[in-house]
Design an enzyme around this catalytic site. Structure first.
Site, PDB file in Angstrom:
ATOM      1  N   ASP A   1      43.782  38.108  47.065  1.00  0.00           N
ATOM      2  CA  ASP A   1      42.576  38.627  46.428  1.00  0.00           C
ATOM      3  C   ASP A   1      42.755  40.100  46.080  1.00  0.00           C
ATOM      4  O   ASP A   1      42.717  40.959  46.964  1.00  0.00           O
ATOM      5  CB  ASP A   1      41.372  38.440  47.350  1.00  0.00           C
ATOM      6  CG  ASP A   1      40.080  38.933  46.720  1.00  0.00           C
ATOM      7  OD1 ASP A   1      39.518  38.195  45.901  1.00  0.00           O
ATOM      8  OD2 ASP A   1      39.660  40.058  47.043  1.00  0.00           O
TER       9      ASP A   1
ATOM     10  N   TYR B   1      41.432  48.191  42.754  1.00  0.00           N
ATOM     11  CA  TYR B   1      42.336  48.396  43.879  1.00  0.00           C
ATOM     12  C   TYR B   1      43.618  49.112  43.453  1.00  0.00           C
ATOM     13  O   TYR B   1      44.296  49.703  44.288  1.00  0.00           O
ATOM     14  CB  TYR B   1      42.725  47.070  44.539  1.00  0.00           C
ATOM     15  CG  TYR B   1      41.601  46.270  45.136  1.00  0.00           C
ATOM     16  CD1 TYR B   1      40.307  46.781  45.243  1.00  0.00           C
ATOM     17  CD2 TYR B   1      41.823  44.973  45.594  1.00  0.00           C
ATOM     18  CE1 TYR B   1      39.287  46.032  45.785  1.00  0.00           C
ATOM     19  CE2 TYR B   1      40.802  44.216  46.148  1.00  0.00           C
ATOM     20  CZ  TYR B   1      39.527  44.751  46.227  1.00  0.00           C
ATOM     21  OH  TYR B   1      38.517  43.990  46.762  1.00  0.00           O
TER      22      TYR B   1
ATOM     23  N   LYS C   1      39.279  41.288  39.651  1.00  0.00           N
ATOM     24  CA  LYS C   1      37.844  41.505  39.440  1.00  0.00           C
ATOM     25  C   LYS C   1      37.614  42.561  38.370  1.00  0.00           C
ATOM     26  O   LYS C   1      38.361  43.543  38.285  1.00  0.00           O
ATOM     27  CB  LYS C   1      37.166  41.952  40.746  1.00  0.00           C
ATOM     28  CG  LYS C   1      37.440  41.042  41.939  1.00  0.00           C
ATOM     29  CD  LYS C   1      36.785  41.564  43.198  1.00  0.00           C
ATOM     30  CE  LYS C   1      37.274  40.827  44.426  1.00  0.00           C
ATOM     31  NZ  LYS C   1      38.643  41.251  44.831  1.00  0.00           N
TER      32      LYS C   1
ATOM     33  N   HIS D   1      33.017  42.288  39.724  1.00  0.00           N
ATOM     34  CA  HIS D   1      33.159  42.916  41.041  1.00  0.00           C
ATOM     35  C   HIS D   1      31.819  43.226  41.700  1.00  0.00           C
ATOM     36  O   HIS D   1      31.689  43.184  42.921  1.00  0.00           O
ATOM     37  CB  HIS D   1      33.989  44.194  40.922  1.00  0.00           C
ATOM     38  CG  HIS D   1      34.713  44.549  42.175  1.00  0.00           C
ATOM     39  ND1 HIS D   1      35.962  45.099  42.194  1.00  0.00           N
ATOM     40  CD2 HIS D   1      34.366  44.419  43.472  1.00  0.00           C
ATOM     41  CE1 HIS D   1      36.345  45.294  43.451  1.00  0.00           C
ATOM     42  NE2 HIS D   1      35.393  44.892  44.239  1.00  0.00           N
TER      43      HIS D   1
END
Length: 278
Positions: free
Chosen positions: A49, A54, A79, A112
């Site tokens: 994930d 990120y 996301k 997200h």
């Protein structure tokens, strides 16, 4: 669904028709996601994930290619960030993520969070539907969506999300959202299932001692037995493997209930958890 020797489901079939491996590796704030991802794949994980925010999509892509495991056996999530909300921006974000990962398709793309206005959220969702039709994404979902945000999609007559990824751990079990998702066939992915290691709770420590397991293993097993898809995060390869060692024991109904009783609702929140935004 497939099952382990202890007859617990290890995958779930989504409304899209694809099988989601329930145990996934979370790579939030992991600057060495490649090492963690390789350790996870070696330990048997088949679900990673990630997210655009990120900043480690490229590392995850490298790990998948270097693992030697066929791409179609690994479930990869990313996301759409808040800054990418909107129809055209979301379509562009999907293409950018594919390029960054080095993949021809993504298994999952989620919104997200719901941190934009209703028209923009719906436009973002329509873009994901379009990207799915184009074969760029196999399944689509949301993250940090409260009941209000999920209802917006349903009331607009649009395709229902395959999943809603929310903070879900013993201290904050998101019961209202979970009930809505269960009613409408939206599967729940649980982020922060390890409580960000804030597990110095007598019930959890005592249950861990009883089964001769780590608190992290108890929390992952509890999440699986409750029917969620836990996404434990660790940058330590040994802990990544340890967190997946949860199929040789089963929590009794009494112990599951004991952990269930720890719920404090929103007061138990330990992460971002913006499910109440307007």
């Amino acid at each position: 669904m497939t099952a382990s020797p202890l007859a617990i489901d290890t995958t779930v079939r989504l409304r899209s028709g694809y099988e989601l491996p329930l145990l996934g590796l979370g790579v939030y704030m992991n600057d060495d996601a490649k090492t963690a991802s390789l350790a996870a794949l070696k330990a048997g994980y088949r679900h990673i994930d990630s997210a655009r925010m990120y900043g480690n999509e490229a590392q995850v892509g490298e790990a998948v290619r270097e693992s030697g495991i066929p791409r179609n056996q690994i479930y990869i999530t990313s996301k759409v960030t808040n800054d990418d909300h909107g129809y055209e921006k979301t379509l562009a974000a999907v293409d950018e993520s594919l390029k960054t990962f080095g993949f021809d398709y993504l298994d999952f793309m989620l919104i997200h969070s719901a941190m934009s206005d209703k028209p923009t959220r719906l436009a973002t969702w329509k873009a994901l539907i379009e990207a799915k039709k184009a074969g760029k994404i196999r399944s689509i979902g949301v993250s940090n969506y409260g009941v209000k945000h999920l209802e917006e999609i349903r009331e607009a007559g649009l395709e229902i999300p395959d999943v809603n990824q929310i903070e879900l751990q013993p201290l904050n079990q998101q019961k209202e959202i979970a009930e809505y998702c269960n009613t409408h066939g939206i599967f729940i992915e649980a982020y922060a299932p390890l409580m960000r290691t804030q597990w110095d709770v007598p019930a959890i420590l005592e249950v861990a001692k009883k089964y001769n397991k780590t608190p992290a293993q108890i929390l992952v097993r509890w999440s699986l037995q409750r029917g969620f898809a836990p996404l434990p995060k660790s940058a330590n390869p040994a802990r990544v493997a340890s967190n997946a060692d949860v199929y040789d024991f089963e929590l009794s109904a009494e112990d599951v209930a004991r952990i269930d009783a720890l719920d404090r609702g929103k007061e138990g929140t330990i992460t971002w958890n913006p499910v109440d935004v307007d």
